[in-house]
Scaffold this active site. Sequence first.
Site, mmCIF file in Angstrom:
data_model
loop_
_atom_site.group_PDB
_atom_site.id
_atom_site.type_symbol
_atom_site.label_atom_id
_atom_site.label_comp_id
_atom_site.label_asym_id
_atom_site.label_seq_id
_atom_site.Cartn_x
_atom_site.Cartn_y
_atom_site.Cartn_z
ATOM 1 N N ASN A 211 -4.555 2.509 0.168
ATOM 2 C CA ASN A 211 -5.299 1.273 0.357
ATOM 3 C C ASN A 211 -6.500 1.533 1.256
ATOM 4 O O ASN A 211 -7.278 2.442 0.961
ATOM 5 C CB ASN A 211 -4.414 0.096 0.800
ATOM 6 C CG ASN A 211 -3.611 0.287 2.056
ATOM 7 O OD1 ASN A 211 -2.661 1.078 2.074
ATOM 8 N ND2 ASN A 211 -3.932 -0.435 3.112
ATOM 9 N N ASP A 212 -6.684 0.815 2.324
ATOM 10 C CA ASP A 212 -7.946 0.746 3.054
ATOM 11 C C ASP A 212 -8.563 2.106 3.364
ATOM 12 O O ASP A 212 -7.886 3.010 3.862
ATOM 13 C CB ASP A 212 -7.743 0.041 4.394
ATOM 14 C CG ASP A 212 -6.965 -1.255 4.279
ATOM 15 O OD1 ASP A 212 -6.536 -1.608 3.171
ATOM 16 O OD2 ASP A 212 -6.785 -1.913 5.314
#
Length: 578
Positions: free
Chosen positions: A62-63
């Site tokens: 993710n991020d």
Amino acid sequence: MDTLKKFLQVLLLACCCVFVIKNDAVEASHNVYPEFQSLAAVKVNQVHRTAFHFQPPSNWINDPNGPMYFGGLYHLFYQYNPKGAVWGNIVWAHSVSKDLINWEALEPAIYPSKPFDVNGCWSGSATILPGNKPIILYTGIDPQNRQVQNYAIPANSSDPYLREWMKPDNNPLVVPDAGMNATAFRDPTTAWWVDGHWKMLVGGKRKHRGVAHLYRSKDFMHWVKAHHPLHSAPHTGMWECPDFYPVPLVGKFGLDTSKVGVDVKHVLKVSLDETRYDYYTLGKYFTEKDRYVPDKALVDGWSGLRYDYGNFYASKSFFDPAKSRRILLGWANESDTSHEDVAKGWAGIQTIPRVVWLSPDGKQLLQWPIEEVETLRGQKVELSIQKLKLGDYVEVKGITAAQADVDVLFTIPSLDKAEEFDPSWTSLDAQRLCGLKGSKIQGGLGPFGLLTLASQNLEEFTPVFFRIFKAQGSRHLVLMCSDATSSSLQNNLYKPSFAGFVDVDLTSYKKLSLRSLIDHSVVESFGPGAKTCITSRVYPTLAVNKEAHLFVFNNGTETITVESLTAWSMNAPQQMNA
């Protein structure tokens, strides 16, 4: 045998599950699936994996965290589950590159190992301290499940690869105050230096109000919370992954994060946990008061400006001193279910890095793919002066349509046939208007554009198109859509009609440009003047690999001309073992 048995159970669940949609967006990144988070893939399914977007060989990401330029290399850290294809077991994975395109994977930089991060190492940022010393600020989850802000430093700063990182025992640097929501206090920003202090923001929530908490330090080790946040806004929920940086009033070049003055504006970006989209405002940073005030015409939150009107979240920017530019990276999650992610063995990609600068009128940010992506261009085809009447669609042949870069310029002979904008539509945002007026709905001036990842007989296609409306007076509204509704014959997918308006004046220049980066399960599109960007994640069943096709089309009564179109097959990077 136990692993195989679990895998078959996952496949069975994938056939009968229902995809959870939260506020018309994809699932939250912190949804926990304990039965799946450590379940390794039996075999990684390659069908929808991207070729030139950043993603590891398997598992969940993710991020993007703390990207930076150091030692002649671009460093990308990112949230990664080394054990499975859903969120969990999160570490800071680490890859390096000389060009932001070809990546080399290193060992994880940060992973849970100390009491102050024993329950997780979540997002954060990197700062380059005086003396060219990098430092990472990140959110750790402590034994009480509080979100606390920690730091890490390289074990050897003379190593340009920064292979090893240490977490000193004076962590955490910042803990939530008594009375604060300790489960909504995360994602420290890149720090900046002004008026004899380092400053940083931490995202938070106070009841229904989104908050950018402000902290100050003289030595980067002892931080004091300001009496007031840098900025906050009601009815916006948790502010994740804040980003705060300056942009010059004139020019495309980037600025160091500590730059202040009358010749800059500041950008405050927040990722809204409730919508799963990124929003930003432009405004003035009053350094003497440590207050940020958005420009009067701009609003915080749901109806505000967005970097990207599609599947794009938890973005992070950084200043690139090597080329004096500000680079933006974002996370594009999957639009299928977590059960299907487990079955295919991977989830999540990073978007192509973008250069960000201020529009000449100062009203919004502009974005464009970094020039380095053009080094991947291969076979080239061109079209010119191709007239498209109502119902026409013309195939662009000679390239690999599933893996392409397409740049097209449309010419509009007249605005007379533009549809009247129905006053009842004022309650609709662009996305809902696109759902109402999709590519299959005949119009006057549009819909026209590209049919990407299309099957030969158009059972599947993802259109990226424009539709022009006549509003009050002589003003025209340009709607740009990337509509996944017809993207796949597969069920249990999130197939939204992503869209945004394009702030462009057609009265004197009756042309609209469109660039799309197509990569198997992602279509990243950039509208006229780099003003509107939309990323869609799609999963065709017929239009895959060599069976994917690309068309230009028009479904409006006004004839549209493809003045020029250039398309390239895109090669995979030579080094992509991220």
